[in-house]
Design a protein around this motif. Structure first.
Motif, PDB file in Angstrom:
ATOM      1  N   GLU A   1      74.956  29.253  45.660  1.00 37.82           N
ATOM      2  CA  GLU A   1      73.613  28.866  45.213  1.00 37.82           C
ATOM      3  C   GLU A   1      72.667  28.725  46.400  1.00 37.82           C
ATOM      4  O   GLU A   1      71.508  29.153  46.330  1.00 37.82           O
ATOM      5  CB  GLU A   1      73.695  27.556  44.432  1.00 37.82           C
ATOM      6  CG  GLU A   1      74.433  27.690  43.106  1.00 37.82           C
ATOM      7  CD  GLU A   1      74.356  26.418  42.287  1.00 37.82           C
ATOM      8  OE1 GLU A   1      73.525  25.552  42.607  1.00 37.82           O
ATOM      9  OE2 GLU A   1      75.125  26.288  41.314  1.00 37.82           O
ATOM     10  N   ARG A   2      73.160  28.144  47.474  1.00 40.79           N
ATOM     11  CA  ARG A   2      72.321  27.966  48.663  1.00 40.79           C
ATOM     12  C   ARG A   2      71.924  29.317  49.242  1.00 40.79           C
ATOM     13  O   ARG A   2      70.755  29.547  49.584  1.00 40.79           O
ATOM     14  CB  ARG A   2      73.084  27.136  49.700  1.00 40.79           C
ATOM     15  CG  ARG A   2      72.245  26.769  50.920  1.00 40.79           C
ATOM     16  CD  ARG A   2      72.904  25.660  51.725  1.00 40.79           C
ATOM     17  NE  ARG A   2      74.307  25.940  52.038  1.00 40.79           N
ATOM     18  CZ  ARG A   2      75.340  25.327  51.476  1.00 40.79           C
ATOM     19  NH1 ARG A   2      75.145  24.412  50.532  1.00 40.79           N
ATOM     20  NH2 ARG A   2      76.572  25.631  51.822  1.00 40.79           N
ATOM     21  N   PHE A   3      72.878  30.235  49.354  1.00 42.07           N
ATOM     22  CA  PHE A   3      72.566  31.558  49.891  1.00 42.07           C
ATOM     23  C   PHE A   3      71.566  32.283  49.000  1.00 42.07           C
ATOM     24  O   PHE A   3      70.595  32.879  49.488  1.00 42.07           O
ATOM     25  CB  PHE A   3      73.834  32.401  50.028  1.00 42.07           C
ATOM     26  CG  PHE A   3      73.566  33.805  50.484  1.00 42.07           C
ATOM     27  CD1 PHE A   3      73.539  34.113  51.837  1.00 42.07           C
ATOM     28  CD2 PHE A   3      73.306  34.828  49.573  1.00 42.07           C
ATOM     29  CE1 PHE A   3      73.262  35.408  52.259  1.00 42.07           C
ATOM     30  CE2 PHE A   3      73.023  36.113  49.988  1.00 42.07           C
ATOM     31  CZ  PHE A   3      73.006  36.399  51.344  1.00 42.07           C
ATOM     32  N   LEU A   4      71.805  32.261  47.700  1.00 47.23           N
ATOM     33  CA  LEU A   4      70.954  32.999  46.764  1.00 47.23           C
ATOM     34  C   LEU A   4      69.513  32.510  46.794  1.00 47.23           C
ATOM     35  O   LEU A   4      68.572  33.294  46.633  1.00 47.23           O
ATOM     36  CB  LEU A   4      71.514  32.878  45.347  1.00 47.23           C
ATOM     37  CG  LEU A   4      72.869  33.574  45.108  1.00 47.23           C
ATOM     38  CD1 LEU A   4      73.447  33.171  43.759  1.00 47.23           C
ATOM     39  CD2 LEU A   4      72.727  35.084  45.204  1.00 47.23           C
ATOM     40  N   ARG A   5      69.335  31.218  47.001  1.00 43.35           N
ATOM     41  CA  ARG A   5      67.977  30.662  47.026  1.00 43.35           C
ATOM     42  C   ARG A   5      67.288  30.874  48.370  1.00 43.35           C
ATOM     43  O   ARG A   5      66.064  30.960  48.429  1.00 43.35           O
ATOM     44  CB  ARG A   5      68.021  29.168  46.701  1.00 43.35           C
ATOM     45  CG  ARG A   5      68.445  28.869  45.260  1.00 43.35           C
ATOM     46  CD  ARG A   5      68.169  27.432  44.890  1.00 43.35           C
ATOM     47  NE  ARG A   5      68.628  27.140  43.540  1.00 43.35           N
ATOM     48  CZ  ARG A   5      69.720  26.450  43.252  1.00 43.35           C
ATOM     49  NH1 ARG A   5      70.445  25.955  44.236  1.00 43.35           N
ATOM     50  NH2 ARG A   5      70.091  26.232  42.007  1.00 43.35           N
ATOM     51  N   GLU A   6      68.068  30.951  49.444  1.00 42.73           N
ATOM     52  CA  GLU A   6      67.480  31.017  50.781  1.00 42.73           C
ATOM     53  C   GLU A   6      67.405  32.427  51.349  1.00 42.73           C
ATOM     54  O   GLU A   6      66.714  32.656  52.345  1.00 42.73           O
ATOM     55  CB  GLU A   6      68.286  30.124  51.739  1.00 42.73           C
ATOM     56  CG  GLU A   6      68.225  28.639  51.388  1.00 42.73           C
ATOM     57  CD  GLU A   6      69.097  27.783  52.297  1.00 42.73           C
ATOM     58  OE1 GLU A   6      69.808  28.378  53.155  1.00 42.73           O
ATOM     59  OE2 GLU A   6      69.083  26.555  52.146  1.00 42.73           O
ATOM     60  N   SER A   7      68.101  33.373  50.743  1.00 36.49           N
ATOM     61  CA  SER A   7      68.143  34.727  51.287  1.00 36.49           C
ATOM     62  C   SER A   7      66.748  35.340  51.341  1.00 36.49           C
ATOM     63  O   SER A   7      65.959  35.233  50.400  1.00 36.49           O
ATOM     64  CB  SER A   7      69.051  35.611  50.444  1.00 36.49           C
ATOM     65  OG  SER A   7      69.022  36.947  50.923  1.00 36.49           O
ATOM     66  N   LYS A   8      66.450  35.992  52.448  1.00 36.18           N
ATOM     67  CA  LYS A   8      65.169  36.683  52.601  1.00 36.18           C
ATOM     68  C   LYS A   8      65.199  38.069  51.956  1.00 36.18           C
ATOM     69  O   LYS A   8      64.172  38.719  51.822  1.00 36.18           O
ATOM     70  CB  LYS A   8      64.828  36.818  54.097  1.00 36.18           C
ATOM     71  CG  LYS A   8      64.677  35.486  54.825  1.00 36.18           C
ATOM     72  CD  LYS A   8      63.558  34.651  54.225  1.00 36.18           C
ATOM     73  CE  LYS A   8      63.300  33.388  55.028  1.00 36.18           C
ATOM     74  NZ  LYS A   8      64.439  32.427  54.971  1.00 36.18           N
ATOM     75  N   THR A   9      66.394  38.512  51.570  1.00 28.48           N
ATOM     76  CA  THR A   9      66.542  39.802  50.905  1.00 28.48           C
ATOM     77  C   THR A   9      66.546  39.595  49.399  1.00 28.48           C
ATOM     78  O   THR A   9      67.260  38.725  48.911  1.00 28.48           O
ATOM     79  CB  THR A   9      67.866  40.483  51.324  1.00 28.48           C
ATOM     80  OG1 THR A   9      67.883  40.626  52.742  1.00 28.48           O
ATOM     81  CG2 THR A   9      68.013  41.845  50.676  1.00 28.48           C
ATOM     82  N   PRO A  10      65.756  40.358  48.630  1.00 27.10           N
ATOM     83  CA  PRO A  10      65.743  40.195  47.170  1.00 27.10           C
ATOM     84  C   PRO A  10      67.150  40.328  46.580  1.00 27.10           C
ATOM     85  O   PRO A  10      67.914  41.221  46.959  1.00 27.10           O
ATOM     86  CB  PRO A  10      64.839  41.333  46.702  1.00 27.10           C
ATOM     87  CG  PRO A  10      63.958  41.628  47.871  1.00 27.10           C
ATOM     88  CD  PRO A  10      64.811  41.405  49.083  1.00 27.10           C
ATOM     89  N   VAL A  11      67.512  39.433  45.660  1.00 24.69           N
ATOM     90  CA  VAL A  11      68.848  39.454  45.074  1.00 24.69           C
ATOM     91  C   VAL A  11      68.776  39.097  43.594  1.00 24.69           C
ATOM     92  O   VAL A  11      67.975  38.257  43.178  1.00 24.69           O
ATOM     93  CB  VAL A  11      69.794  38.480  45.828  1.00 24.69           C
ATOM     94  CG1 VAL A  11      69.257  37.066  45.797  1.00 24.69           C
ATOM     95  CG2 VAL A  11      71.204  38.536  45.269  1.00 24.69           C
ATOM     96  N   VAL A  12      69.611  39.762  42.807  1.00 24.18           N
ATOM     97  CA  VAL A  12      69.726  39.503  41.362  1.00 24.18           C
ATOM     98  C   VAL A  12      71.198  39.258  41.055  1.00 24.18           C
ATOM     99  O   VAL A  12      72.078  39.961  41.557  1.00 24.18           O
ATOM    100  CB  VAL A  12      69.201  40.689  40.535  1.00 24.18           C
ATOM    101  CG1 VAL A  12      69.543  40.521  39.055  1.00 24.18           C
ATOM    102  CG2 VAL A  12      67.685  40.822  40.709  1.00 24.18           C
ATOM    103  N   VAL A  13      71.464  38.269  40.204  1.00 24.68           N
ATOM    104  CA  VAL A  13      72.823  37.942  39.778  1.00 24.68           C
ATOM    105  C   VAL A  13      73.047  38.484  38.367  1.00 24.68           C
ATOM    106  O   VAL A  13      72.204  38.299  37.487  1.00 24.68           O
ATOM    107  CB  VAL A  13      73.060  36.419  39.800  1.00 24.68           C
ATOM    108  CG1 VAL A  13      74.439  36.074  39.222  1.00 24.68           C
ATOM    109  CG2 VAL A  13      72.938  35.884  41.224  1.00 24.68           C
TER     110      VAL A  13
END
Length: 342
Positions: free
Chosen positions: A142-154
């Protein structure tokens, strides 16, 4: 920008300036043509003819330097060998390919720490975006997904504050359980389920199934709930132990978290009763996922069809939108389901 020839100058390279000289137009006009800008119909026809004649194609490396993009998307999956993941990645690839992106696949073999390793690797690589086909979602995820500067979809799990495409696992399991209970009210039931670390399958499907069965007066005591891995072999092993347990009464129903687990359960039932699941005295086995091979081999059993290919399509579309508009607010999409053979 460099162009590579497969035609008149096969194996050679040519710059925009050289191509412009060949056509008799300015380099700026060639650039506008390549980027779908305004070019008169007459000059557009000349440029197209020259490209067709020489077989020139744009250099991906040069385009990447110009745009700052790689045209690559990292996709992290739990197990590439399953039919479900095959459907998801087919949907993802269909959309990405139409938009000029290439997919880099990372297979984690259901290792949650490997998921994070791949996500961090893709972020550094770099790729233009990432898709995580998630199983276990830890606080670190959750921390990575919220902080990543690269767009990401789960895909496959619901994570607050993150772009997600997921299934109505609880609602689908409830409907399956309700239909089975309607035909077998008060049945003696057991469950072959999975770890609660996978929220969608281990918790939401379990809770939905228990609630659906309860509508027909079917209860499943904790002693009749066995934990399995996401494999046919594990489903067979746990069902075999359940059926051979002298403390377990004769069963009418064995509910499984996935179709692969259900396939193993049906094998154990066949060995124990000498007849296929759901016939004679043998308990009925239910699954989840509508696995094509399991359905064909077994002759059909109650399960739920999920739009896995659709989830891949929707996930890829959401990622492209996010890459084009990075400031878009996070959004979640829940997909529907269809109960089969119940």
């Amino acid at each position: 920008m460099t162009w590579t020839s497969s035609g008149a100058r096969r194996g050679a390279t040519m710059t925009i300036k050289e191509l412009a000289e060949r056509v008799g137009v300015s380099p700026a006009m060639i650039s506008r043509y390549l980027n779908n800008g305004y070019v008169s119909e007459e000059n557009r026809a000349k440029i197209a003819a020259a490209i067709e004649e020489t077989g020139f194609t744009p250099s991906r490396q040069a385009r990447n330097l110009r745009t700052g993009k790689t045209s690559l998307v990292g996709v992290v999956v739990p197990k590439i060998s399953t039919e479900t993941i095959g459907r998801v990645t087919a949907g993802v690839e269909e959309v990405l390919g139409r938009q000029g992106y290439q997919m880099i696949l990372g297979n984690t073999d259901n290792d949650a720490s490997a998921e994070l390793d791949y996500l961090r690797l893709f972020e550094r690589y770099p790729v233009d975006g990432m898709i995580l086909v998630a199983t276990e979602v830890t606080p670190a995820h959750e921390r990575f997904l919220r902080e990543s500067k690269t767009p990401v979809v789960v895909i496959g799990q619901r994570v607050p504050g993150v772009n997600c495409v997921y299934h109505d696992d609880e609602g689908a399991a409830f409907e399956l359980g309700r239909r089975v209970a309607e035909k077998r009210p008060g049945a003696s039931a057991a469950m072959i389920w999975v770890t609660e670390k996978d929220r969608a399958v281990g918790i939401e499907r379990r809770d939905g199934m228990l609630a659906g069965l309860a509508t027909g007066g079917i209860e499943v005591p904790d002693a009749r709930v066995r934990k399995a891995a996401f494999t046919t072999a594990s489903g067979y092993e746990q069902t075999h132990l359940l059926l051979e347990d002298p403390a377990t009464p004769a069963l009418d129903l064995v509910c499984c978290a996935t179709d692969l687990i259900a396939a193993g359960a049906m094998k154990a039932v066949l060995e124990r009763y000498g007849e296929p699941a759901g016939t004679g005295n043998a308990p009925l086995v239910t699954g989840f996922g509508d696995n094509e091979l399991a359905q064909a081999v077994s002759g059909g059993f109650p399960t739920v069809h999920l739009g896995n290919r659709t989830s891949g399509v929707r996930g890829a579309e959401a990622l492209i939108s996010l890459m084009e508009n990075p400031r878009t607010m996070p959004a979640s999409t829940m997909l529907g389901f269809r109960v089969v053979n119940a």
